[in-house]
Design a protein around this motif. Structure first.
Motif, PDB file in Angstrom:
ATOM      1  N   THR A  41      -6.330  94.400 -62.892  1.00 14.30           N
ATOM      2  CA  THR A  41      -7.744  94.975 -62.333  1.00 14.30           C
ATOM      3  C   THR A  41      -8.205  93.703 -62.197  1.00 14.30           C
ATOM      4  OG1 THR A  41      -8.828  94.938 -64.492  1.00 14.30           O
ATOM      5  CG2 THR A  41      -7.738  97.053 -63.784  1.00 14.30           C
ATOM      6  N   GLY A  42      -7.997  92.375 -62.386  1.00 20.13           N
ATOM      7  CA  GLY A  42      -8.884  91.377 -61.824  1.00 20.13           C
ATOM      8  C   GLY A  42      -9.620  90.744 -63.014  1.00 20.13           C
ATOM      9  N   SER A  43      -9.461  91.086 -63.985  1.00 14.56           N
ATOM     10  CA  SER A  43     -10.484  90.569 -64.956  1.00 14.56           C
ATOM     11  C   SER A  43      -9.550  89.486 -65.562  1.00 14.56           C
ATOM     12  CB  SER A  43     -10.477  91.594 -66.258  1.00 14.56           C
ATOM     13  OG  SER A  43      -9.337  92.087 -66.906  1.00 14.56           O
ATOM     14  N   THR A  44     -10.477  88.641 -66.234  1.00 14.87           N
ATOM     15  CA  THR A  44      -9.913  87.314 -66.434  1.00 14.87           C
ATOM     16  C   THR A  44     -10.325  86.827 -67.979  1.00 14.87           C
ATOM     17  OG1 THR A  44     -11.524  85.965 -65.504  1.00 14.87           O
ATOM     18  CG2 THR A  44      -9.529  86.204 -64.018  1.00 14.87           C
ATOM     19  N   ASP A  45      -9.529  86.071 -68.718  1.00 15.33           N
ATOM     20  CA  ASP A  45     -10.016  85.423 -70.159  1.00 15.33           C
ATOM     21  C   ASP A  45      -9.515  84.067 -70.128  1.00 15.33           C
ATOM     22  OD1 ASP A  45      -8.878  86.591 -73.316  1.00 15.33           O
ATOM     23  OD2 ASP A  45     -10.757  85.756 -72.675  1.00 15.33           O
ATOM     24  N   TYR A  46     -10.340  83.428 -70.566  1.00 13.11           N
ATOM     25  CA  TYR A  46     -10.122  81.899 -70.821  1.00 13.11           C
ATOM     26  C   TYR A  46     -10.346  81.405 -72.302  1.00 13.11           C
ATOM     27  CZ  TYR A  46     -10.393  81.524 -65.817  1.00 13.11           C
ATOM     28  OH  TYR A  46      -9.892  81.761 -64.306  1.00 13.11           O
ATOM     29  N   ALA A  47      -9.696  80.441 -72.483  1.00 12.74           N
ATOM     30  CA  ALA A  47      -9.808  79.894 -73.862  1.00 12.74           C
ATOM     31  C   ALA A  47     -11.230  78.850 -73.860  1.00 12.74           C
ATOM     32  CB  ALA A  47      -8.975  78.624 -74.201  1.00 12.74           C
ATOM     33  N   ASP A  48     -11.988  78.848 -74.697  1.00 14.07           N
ATOM     34  CA  ASP A  48     -13.121  78.127 -74.571  1.00 14.07           C
ATOM     35  C   ASP A  48     -13.082  76.709 -74.288  1.00 14.07           C
ATOM     36  OD1 ASP A  48     -14.771  79.725 -77.419  1.00 14.07           O
ATOM     37  OD2 ASP A  48     -14.760  80.281 -75.352  1.00 14.07           O
ATOM     38  N   SER A  49     -12.152  76.114 -74.528  1.00 12.94           N
ATOM     39  CA  SER A  49     -11.839  74.684 -74.406  1.00 12.94           C
ATOM     40  C   SER A  49     -11.758  74.437 -73.039  1.00 12.94           C
ATOM     41  CB  SER A  49     -10.522  74.127 -74.945  1.00 12.94           C
ATOM     42  OG  SER A  49      -9.285  74.745 -74.851  1.00 12.94           O
ATOM     43  N   VAL A  50     -11.249  75.480 -71.949  1.00 17.51           N
ATOM     44  CA  VAL A  50     -10.868  75.406 -70.549  1.00 17.51           C
ATOM     45  C   VAL A  50     -12.012  75.951 -69.651  1.00 17.51           C
ATOM     46  CG1 VAL A  50      -8.617  75.127 -71.029  1.00 17.51           C
ATOM     47  CG2 VAL A  50      -9.329  77.056 -70.301  1.00 17.51           C
ATOM     48  N   LYS A  51     -12.875  76.665 -70.215  1.00 12.33           N
ATOM     49  CA  LYS A  51     -13.852  77.450 -69.321  1.00 12.33           C
ATOM     50  C   LYS A  51     -14.683  76.559 -68.651  1.00 12.33           C
ATOM     51  CE  LYS A  51     -14.653  81.527 -72.154  1.00 12.33           C
ATOM     52  NZ  LYS A  51     -15.657  82.329 -72.998  1.00 12.33           N
ATOM     53  N   GLY A  52     -14.850  76.536 -67.196  1.00 14.41           N
ATOM     54  CA  GLY A  52     -15.562  75.745 -66.185  1.00 14.41           C
ATOM     55  C   GLY A  52     -14.662  74.724 -65.624  1.00 14.41           C
ATOM     56  N   ARG A  53     -13.321  74.523 -66.181  1.00 14.57           N
ATOM     57  CA  ARG A  53     -12.645  73.380 -65.861  1.00 14.57           C
ATOM     58  C   ARG A  53     -11.323  74.241 -65.106  1.00 14.57           C
ATOM     59  NH1 ARG A  53     -10.243  69.976 -68.968  1.00 14.57           N
ATOM     60  NH2 ARG A  53     -10.203  71.430 -70.989  1.00 14.57           N
ATOM     61  N   PHE A  54     -10.539  75.062 -65.784  1.00 13.43           N
ATOM     62  CA  PHE A  54      -9.443  75.916 -65.207  1.00 13.43           C
ATOM     63  C   PHE A  54      -9.847  77.132 -64.662  1.00 13.43           C
ATOM     64  CE2 PHE A  54      -6.460  74.046 -68.386  1.00 13.43           C
ATOM     65  CZ  PHE A  54      -6.748  72.655 -68.359  1.00 13.43           C
ATOM     66  N   LEU A  55      -9.018  77.532 -63.697  1.00 11.78           N
ATOM     67  CA  LEU A  55      -9.186  78.780 -62.817  1.00 11.78           C
ATOM     68  C   LEU A  55      -7.886  79.529 -62.586  1.00 11.78           C
ATOM     69  CD1 LEU A  55     -11.082  80.700 -61.338  1.00 11.78           C
ATOM     70  CD2 LEU A  55     -10.563  79.268 -59.271  1.00 11.78           C
ATOM     71  N   ILE A  56      -7.622  80.622 -63.189  1.00 14.34           N
ATOM     72  CA  ILE A  56      -6.305  81.433 -63.102  1.00 14.34           C
ATOM     73  C   ILE A  56      -6.553  82.254 -61.881  1.00 14.34           C
ATOM     74  CG2 ILE A  56      -7.102  83.141 -64.706  1.00 14.34           C
ATOM     75  CD1 ILE A  56      -4.227  83.246 -65.539  1.00 14.34           C
ATOM     76  N   SER A  57      -5.633  82.588 -61.270  1.00 14.56           N
ATOM     77  CA  SER A  57      -5.518  83.526 -60.071  1.00 14.56           C
ATOM     78  C   SER A  57      -4.146  83.967 -59.925  1.00 14.56           C
ATOM     79  CB  SER A  57      -5.879  82.763 -58.522  1.00 14.56           C
ATOM     80  OG  SER A  57      -5.184  81.833 -58.324  1.00 14.56           O
TER      81      SER A  57
END
Length: 115
Positions: free
Chosen positions: A54-70
């Protein structure tokens, strides 16, 4: 069965970038979640990022703002763009796919951040 093949790991200096790719093949229908985990020496495997159909994403706090999943559904491929890499990001990165309740894993790709 689902096969996952990762690519894109390597050695990078602190502050650099890498892009990981994971191509899925085999019985790829109903791959509801695809994502990336990592495991550093002496540590447990941890979630880095994941995305759903559905396009929702979830990131570890340590990588938020630095990593991007697509995810490119047409190519059955998931990507992880990693920016501003730091030595603590050094780990083996594993692609993960979930089909119903079954987890599938890639073989892992090494990411080393060092000067």
């Amino acid at each position: 069965q689902v096969q996952l093949v990762e690519s894109g790991g390597g050695l990078v200096q602190p502050g650099g970038s890498l892009r990981l790719s994971c191509a899925a093949s085999g019985s790829i229908r109903n791959l509801n979640v695809m994502g990336w985990y990592r495991q550093a020496p002496g540590k447990e495997r941890e979630l880095v990022a994941r995305t759903t159909t559905t396009g929702s994403t979830d990131y570890a706090d340590s990588v938020k703002g630095r990593f991007l999943i697509s995810r490119d559904s047409a190519k059955n491929t998931v990507y992880l763009q990693m920016n501003s890499l730091q030595p603590e990001d050094t780990a083996v990165y594993y692609c993960n796919a979930v089909k119903f309740v079954i987890n599938y894993w890639g073989q892992g790709t090494q990411v080393t951040v060092s000067s």
